[in-house]
Design a protein around this motif. Sequence first.
Motif, short mmCIF file in Angstrom:
data_model
loop_
_atom_site.label_atom_id
_atom_site.label_comp_id
_atom_site.label_asym_id
_atom_site.label_seq_id
_atom_site.Cartn_x
_atom_site.Cartn_y
_atom_site.Cartn_z
N TYR A 32 0.74 -1.27 -0.21
CA TYR A 32 -0.44 0.11 0.03
C TYR A 32 0.39 1.44 -0.23
O TYR A 32 1.33 1.28 1.01
N ALA A 33 0.40 2.23 -0.48
CA ALA A 33 0.69 3.37 -0.97
C ALA A 33 0.22 4.15 0.46
O ALA A 33 -1.46 4.14 0.93
N MET A 34 1.00 5.54 1.59
CA MET A 34 0.13 5.55 2.13
C MET A 34 0.12 6.99 2.33
O MET A 34 1.20 7.95 1.59
N GLY A 35 0.01 7.82 3.24
CA GLY A 35 -0.87 9.46 3.08
C GLY A 35 -1.47 9.50 4.06
O GLY A 35 -1.74 9.55 5.14
N TRP A 36 -1.64 10.83 4.50
CA TRP A 36 -2.35 11.81 5.15
C TRP A 36 -2.87 13.28 4.69
O TRP A 36 -2.54 14.27 3.69
N PHE A 37 -4.28 13.41 5.04
CA PHE A 37 -5.14 14.11 5.06
C PHE A 37 -4.74 15.06 5.58
O PHE A 37 -4.75 14.88 6.84
N ARG A 38 -6.16 16.01 5.81
CA ARG A 38 -5.83 16.90 6.42
C ARG A 38 -7.02 17.73 6.76
O ARG A 38 -7.88 18.09 5.27
N GLN A 39 -8.13 17.62 7.79
CA GLN A 39 -10.03 19.20 7.68
C GLN A 39 -10.21 19.83 8.58
O GLN A 39 -9.90 19.43 9.60
N ALA A 40 -9.54 20.88 8.61
CA ALA A 40 -9.97 21.95 9.76
C ALA A 40 -12.09 22.24 9.00
O ALA A 40 -12.53 21.77 8.86
N PRO A 41 -12.24 22.74 11.05
CA PRO A 41 -14.32 22.86 10.91
C PRO A 41 -14.83 23.77 9.43
O PRO A 41 -13.48 24.56 8.86
N GLY A 42 -15.37 23.43 9.08
CA GLY A 42 -15.65 23.71 7.63
C GLY A 42 -15.06 24.03 6.12
O GLY A 42 -15.53 24.86 5.63
N TYR A 94 -5.87 15.08 11.23
CA TYR A 94 -4.76 14.72 10.64
C TYR A 94 -5.38 12.92 10.59
O TYR A 94 -5.44 12.28 11.23
N TYR A 95 -5.94 12.97 9.47
CA TYR A 95 -6.12 11.21 8.72
C TYR A 95 -5.21 10.57 8.42
O TYR A 95 -4.25 11.93 7.37
N CYS A 96 -5.42 9.30 8.50
CA CYS A 96 -4.10 8.69 7.80
C CYS A 96 -5.04 7.66 6.49
O CYS A 96 -5.86 7.35 6.78
N VAL A 97 -4.47 7.36 5.63
CA VAL A 97 -4.66 6.85 4.57
C VAL A 97 -4.32 6.10 3.59
O VAL A 97 -2.49 6.04 3.66
N ALA A 98 -5.03 4.80 3.00
CA ALA A 98 -3.52 3.69 2.97
C ALA A 98 -4.63 3.52 1.19
O ALA A 98 -6.16 2.94 1.44
N ASP A 99 -3.94 3.07 0.02
CA ASP A 99 -4.36 3.04 -1.02
C ASP A 99 -3.07 2.30 -2.29
O ASP A 99 -2.57 2.13 -1.96
N SER A 100 -3.82 1.04 -2.52
CA SER A 100 -3.29 0.52 -4.06
C SER A 100 -2.29 1.11 -4.95
O SER A 100 -1.64 0.61 -5.51
N ASP A 101 -2.38 2.39 -4.89
CA ASP A 101 -2.08 2.82 -6.27
C ASP A 101 -2.17 4.36 -5.19
O ASP A 101 -3.01 5.41 -5.02
N VAL A 102 -0.61 5.27 -5.75
CA VAL A 102 -0.67 6.09 -4.92
C VAL A 102 -1.42 6.72 -5.43
O VAL A 102 -1.11 8.66 -5.20
N VAL A 103 -1.22 7.63 -7.28
CA VAL A 103 -1.74 8.47 -7.35
C VAL A 103 -2.93 8.12 -7.49
O VAL A 103 -3.99 9.67 -6.88
N ARG A 104 -4.37 7.58 -7.37
CA ARG A 104 -5.37 8.39 -6.24
C ARG A 104 -5.28 8.62 -5.67
O ARG A 104 -5.96 9.16 -5.31
N LEU A 105 -4.33 7.85 -4.60
CA LEU A 105 -4.09 8.21 -3.41
C LEU A 105 -4.13 9.87 -3.53
O LEU A 105 -5.20 10.70 -2.58
N VAL A 106 -3.56 10.14 -3.72
CA VAL A 106 -2.54 12.15 -4.11
C VAL A 106 -4.10 12.56 -4.85
O VAL A 106 -4.22 13.87 -4.40
N VAL A 107 -4.79 12.34 -6.12
CA VAL A 107 -5.49 13.07 -6.54
C VAL A 107 -6.61 12.40 -6.59
O VAL A 107 -7.74 14.14 -7.29
N ASN A 108 -7.17 11.92 -6.05
CA ASN A 108 -8.72 11.30 -6.10
C ASN A 108 -9.29 10.97 -4.60
O ASN A 108 -9.41 9.84 -4.37
N LYS A 109 -8.98 11.84 -3.33
CA LYS A 109 -9.55 11.63 -2.35
C LYS A 109 -10.65 10.67 -2.07
O LYS A 109 -11.22 10.19 -1.46
#
Length: 125
Positions: A32-42, A94-109
């Motif tokens: 798996y490719a791994m990554g991080w996203f984040r979300q502020a209120p609103g 901050y959210y941890c994510v996992a996906d088998s495709d690193v490109v999809r992880l980066v561009v298609n949340k």
Amino acid sequence: QVLLVESGGGVERAGGSLRLSCSFSGRTFSTYAMGWFRQAPGKDREFVSAISSTGTSTYYAEFVQGRFTISRDNAENNVYLQMNSLKSGDTARYYCVADSDVVRLVVNKDAIEHWGKGTLVTVPP
């Protein structure tokens, strides 16, 4: 089948550092490719960083370039986000994510395969 659990969030002063950790439970972490996203209120969730399955390639959003570093330990099934020079604008969940495709992880949340529940980071002014 896959469980992601984040830790390491909390309150940190501007200019300080935090290290986020993500524990991956499953049999195929190294695929798996791994990554991080984040979300502020609103606000929408936004991409922060990603790392390929082997750890060879890393990716960063412009707003964290030069301040944050992503890494992984495939022997222990962990991924990390070292956050230095924190700013008040880094305040978010901050959210941890996992996906088998690193490109999809980066561009298609919306299509990412696995999400953790998140850990809150607060940086007061």
